[in-house]
Design an enzyme around this catalytic site. Structure first.
Site, short mmCIF file in Angstrom:
data_model
loop_
_atom_site.label_atom_id
_atom_site.label_comp_id
_atom_site.label_asym_id
_atom_site.label_seq_id
_atom_site.Cartn_x
_atom_site.Cartn_y
_atom_site.Cartn_z
CB CYS A 113 20.58 0.64 48.72
SG CYS A 113 20.86 1.75 50.10
CG HIS A 253 16.54 1.08 47.68
ND1 HIS A 253 16.59 0.20 48.73
CD2 HIS A 253 17.16 2.21 48.08
CE1 HIS A 253 17.23 0.78 49.73
NE2 HIS A 253 17.59 2.00 49.36
CG ASN A 283 17.06 2.82 52.94
OD1 ASN A 283 17.35 1.68 52.61
ND2 ASN A 283 17.68 3.88 52.47
O1 UT7 Z 1 19.27 4.36 50.37
C1 UT7 Z 1 20.09 4.97 49.45
C2 UT7 Z 1 20.32 6.34 49.46
N1 UT7 Z 1 19.57 7.22 50.29
C3 UT7 Z 1 18.69 8.05 49.75
O2 UT7 Z 1 18.36 7.92 48.60
C4 UT7 Z 1 18.16 9.21 50.58
C5 UT7 Z 1 18.08 10.44 49.74
N2 UT7 Z 1 17.74 11.66 50.45
C6 UT7 Z 1 16.56 11.88 51.07
O3 UT7 Z 1 15.72 11.02 51.12
C7 UT7 Z 1 16.27 13.26 51.63
O4 UT7 Z 1 17.25 14.16 51.16
C8 UT7 Z 1 16.24 13.29 53.18
C9 UT7 Z 1 15.01 12.56 53.69
C10 UT7 Z 1 17.49 12.67 53.75
C11 UT7 Z 1 16.13 14.73 53.66
O5 UT7 Z 1 14.98 15.37 53.11
P1 UT7 Z 1 15.07 16.84 52.51
O6 UT7 Z 1 13.71 17.21 52.09
O7 UT7 Z 1 16.15 16.81 51.48
O8 UT7 Z 1 15.45 17.70 53.79
P2 UT7 Z 1 16.74 18.59 54.02
O9 UT7 Z 1 17.93 17.72 54.25
O10 UT7 Z 1 16.82 19.64 52.95
O11 UT7 Z 1 16.37 19.29 55.39
C12 UT7 Z 1 15.28 20.21 55.48
C13 UT7 Z 1 15.16 20.66 56.92
C14 UT7 Z 1 16.48 21.11 57.54
O12 UT7 Z 1 16.19 22.22 58.40
P3 UT7 Z 1 16.44 23.72 57.90
O13 UT7 Z 1 17.91 23.77 57.59
O14 UT7 Z 1 15.60 23.88 56.68
O15 UT7 Z 1 16.02 24.52 59.07
C15 UT7 Z 1 16.91 19.95 58.38
O16 UT7 Z 1 17.72 20.32 59.47
O17 UT7 Z 1 14.71 19.56 57.74
C16 UT7 Z 1 15.58 19.43 58.87
N3 UT7 Z 1 15.62 18.02 59.25
C17 UT7 Z 1 14.74 17.48 60.12
N4 UT7 Z 1 13.72 18.00 60.82
C18 UT7 Z 1 13.01 17.18 61.60
C19 UT7 Z 1 16.46 17.06 58.83
N5 UT7 Z 1 16.15 15.90 59.41
C20 UT7 Z 1 15.09 16.12 60.22
C21 UT7 Z 1 14.32 15.30 61.07
N6 UT7 Z 1 13.30 15.88 61.74
N7 UT7 Z 1 14.56 13.98 61.24
#
Ligand code: UT7
Length: 326
Positions: A113, A253, A283
């Site tokens: 990115c 970004h 993104n």
């Molecule tokens: O561009 C360069 C680099 N990229 C980034 O900088 C991205 C960095 N990371 C992030 O932005 C975040 O970590 C994410 C948006 C990817 C994820 O958010 P989070 O708050 O860290 O969520 P998580 O991965 O801890 O997931 C929480 C819950 C999980 O369910 P359980 O295990 O708590 O039951 C996931 O399975 O949310 C669930 N989940 C979703 N639910 C509905 C993950 N994706 C989705 C989704 N819809 N699309």
């Protein structure tokens, strides 16, 4: 004598995919996507549209708005993680689409990115050393063709599009005041595409297991993103001899609204001075900053004399920032 961004243009594909559209095809919700990321919708390339097609359209947009012919460029650099083909470079495909006869050097810049900011560092160096006069620097991605649409944790995060910028020399006090870039390859495994290269060539197994798509350890990437974006912004401001209070507009970004909020707080730039596009374009990796810059200019958010801070983080890990006096 400094390098300067003298013109911008952009292209976003016509098709818009909203969170509500995604609700219909995967186990997700508008509420989850909006509250966890800030994204409402993203643009998606057509089936027959590749990264170079979008770059060519962004360049046409730049040329039309600024009355420039692409034959004037003496170098074409495309920052992308989603090239048309492994080789030749997307920049060479762009030359072909634009039927350019000027035979100038064309190559891609791969730095996740942060790619466009890496390109800015290289372009500024070439311009200020007198080795080039008019560099077309684009940032573009077709992320919709790189994600695994069965993985809701990554598929909802990205969008497609292209931004084009022209880098030239300036003799007044405007231009690129500072750049700063860095990388930490020991964290490469946290955000990458496992298959399709020499480490794991394409096979029936890699296709079945969707190893040709984005793998991201979201939580870990999130933590590093905030840390490295803060550091990059601070280093670039320091190199420019400026402070956070001097920033007129911050164009970070746009991977997650929560990353942007935390970065603003740590760097000391208020959200009111921060230009947000994640809600409408998601993104677009290396495309995010040049597209956002162009949209900000079109909305009259960037004025002559403004101090513009740009800041990014991405796979590699890579990071970087630039301070520009407009
Ligand atoms: O561009 C360069 C680099 N990229 C980034 O900088 C991205 C960095 N990371 C992030 O932005 C975040 O970590 C994410 C948006 C990817 C994820 O958010 P989070 O708050 O860290 O969520 P998580 O991965 O801890 O997931 C929480 C819950 C999980 O369910 P359980 O295990 O708590 O039951 C996931 O399975 O949310 C669930 N989940 C979703 N639910 C509905 C993950 N994706 C989705 C989704 N819809 N699309």
């Amino acid at each position: 004598m400094r390098a300067k961004i003298t013109a911008t243009g952009s292209y976003l594909p016509e098709k818009v995919l909203t969170n509500f559209d995604l609700e219909k095809v995967m186990d997700t919700s508008d509420e989850w996507i909006r509250t966890r990321t800030g994204i409402r919708e993203r643009h998606i390339a057509a089936d027959n549209e590749a990264t170079s097609d979008m770059v060519a359209k962004a360049i046409q947009n730049l040329c039309e708005r600024h009355n420039i012919s692409p034959e004037e460029f003496d170098m074409i650099i495309v920052a992308t993680d989603t090239p048309d083909t492994a080789y030749p470079s997307t920049a060479c495909w762009v030359q072909k689409h634009l039927k350019l006869k000027n035979k100038v050097p064309a190559f891609d810049m791969e730095a996740g990115c942060t790619g466009w900011l890496y390109g800015l560092e290289v372009s500024a160096g070439l311009i200020e050393s007198g080795r080039a006069k008019k560099i077309l620097l684009a940032g573009a991605e077709t992320m919709s063709k790189a994600v695994n649409w069965d993985d809701r944790a990554t598929a909802v995060l990205f969008g497609d599009g292209a931004g084009a910028t022209l880098i030239e020399l300036t003799e007044d006090d405007s231009g690129i005041l500072s750049t700063y870039i860095g990388a930490n390859g020991t964290l490469a495994h946290l955000l990458y595409q496992p298959a399709g290269g020499s480490r794991m060539p394409a096979s029936e197994k890699t296709v079945k297991e969707s190893l040709h798509s984005v793998y991201m350890a979201g939580n870990e990437v999130f933590r590093y993103a905030v840390r490295y974006m803060q550091m990059s912004a601070e280093k670039a401001l320091e190199r420019a001899g400026l402070r956070a209070e001097d920033v007129s507009i911050f164009i970070p970004h746009q991977a997650n609204q929560r990353i942007i909020d935390a970065t603003c707080k740590r760097v000391g730039v208020p959200l009111s001075k921060t230009y947000i596009t994640i809600d409408r374009i998601a993104n677009i990796s290396a495309g995010t900053i040049p597209i956002s810059l162009d949209l900000a200019i079109q909305e009259d958010r960037v004025k002559k004399g403004d101090i513009v801070l740009m800041d990014a983080f991405g796979g590699g890990f890579t990071w970087g920032a630039a301070v520009v006096r407009w």
